[in-house]
Design an enzyme around this catalytic site. Structure first.
Site, mmCIF file in Angstrom:
data_model
loop_
_atom_site.group_PDB
_atom_site.id
_atom_site.type_symbol
_atom_site.label_atom_id
_atom_site.label_comp_id
_atom_site.label_asym_id
_atom_site.label_seq_id
_atom_site.Cartn_x
_atom_site.Cartn_y
_atom_site.Cartn_z
ATOM 1 C CB ALA A 178 -0.908 -0.004 1.231
ATOM 2 C CD GLU A 179 -1.141 5.332 0.549
ATOM 3 O OE1 GLU A 179 -0.670 6.223 -0.167
ATOM 4 O OE2 GLU A 179 -2.376 5.132 0.666
ATOM 5 N NE ARG A 180 5.119 4.021 -6.548
ATOM 6 C CZ ARG A 180 5.061 3.077 -7.490
ATOM 7 N NH1 ARG A 180 3.900 2.536 -7.827
ATOM 8 N NH2 ARG A 180 6.144 2.660 -8.081
ATOM 9 C CG LEU A 181 5.144 2.622 2.059
ATOM 10 C CD1 LEU A 181 4.668 2.849 3.482
ATOM 11 C CD2 LEU A 181 6.512 3.273 1.827
ATOM 12 C CG HIS A 182 6.204 -1.648 -3.824
ATOM 13 N ND1 HIS A 182 4.820 -1.666 -3.924
ATOM 14 C CD2 HIS A 182 6.626 -0.691 -4.680
ATOM 15 C CE1 HIS A 182 4.443 -0.774 -4.820
ATOM 16 N NE2 HIS A 182 5.514 -0.160 -5.285
#
Length: 196
Positions: A173-177
């Site tokens: 989520a939120e590009r917090l891969h």
């Protein structure tokens, strides 16, 4: 977290992810982008299919006279990328590529459909084609030449990538891969977590 955080063996983790992909990915879960390069480093990439995975590495088959075959002959390093969009996962693999034994190439070639065998013999992969009709004529000639068994042409070969780096990516989520990199160190793997 799909096992990536706890994993210590990237091959076992890849196998588990491939099982998930085979169950959930709608088309060609074994499809991968294969990147090769010329001796001076000019890259090219295309899709191929993973056909097996064993202690030697990740195996695929192709025409050795194609662009990828020519590039592998002059620069035997390559990279693979599996992207399973529906699972929101990706695996990147880098390493050295070598040819599989002729007996394995023969066995796999003859496991394919007759049409695929004929197509492989007829195709002058990556070379200019004057027309679709010219290809269809070549296919007809090969069909007539080999009414029974189709011999594997010498240019049709198997390759295996011996992995030196394997990176697992999971969408967050939120590009917090989540990204986990395994580096081969002698006979063991060293694992690192990477920033997204």
């Amino acid at each position: 977290m799909t096992g990536a955080r706890a994993a210590v063996d990237p091959i076992a983790l890849f196998r588990a992810w491939m099982i998930d992909a085979e169950a959930k990915e709608p088309n060609d879960p074994n499809a991968l982008a294969l990147a090769t390069a010329t001796a001076d480093g000019a890259p090219s990439v295309r899709m191929v299919l993973l056909k097996s995975l064993d202690e030697r590495g990740f195996a695929f088959y192709t025409n050795a006279e194609s662009r990828k075959g020519a590039e592998l002959a002059e620069n035997p390093r390559a990279a693979m990328c599996f992207h399973w969009k529906s699972l929101r996962r990706q695996v990147r693999i880098e390493g050295l590529v070598s040819e599989l034994p002729d007996a394995e190439a023969d066995a796999y070639f003859h496991s394919r459909s007759r049409g695929s065998q004929i197509g492989a013999v007829a195709s002058r992969q990556s070379r200019p084609l004057s027309s679709r009709e010219a290809l269809e004529e070549r296919v007809q000639v090969i069909e007539e030449r080999y009414p029974d068994a189709v011999p594997r042409p010498q240019f049709w070969r198997g390759y295996v990538l011996w992995p030196e780096r394997i990176e697992f990516w999971v969408n967050g989520a939120e590009r917090l891969h989540d990204r986990f990199l395994f580096l081969r160190a002698d006979s063991a793997w060293v694992k690192e977590q990477l920033y997204p």
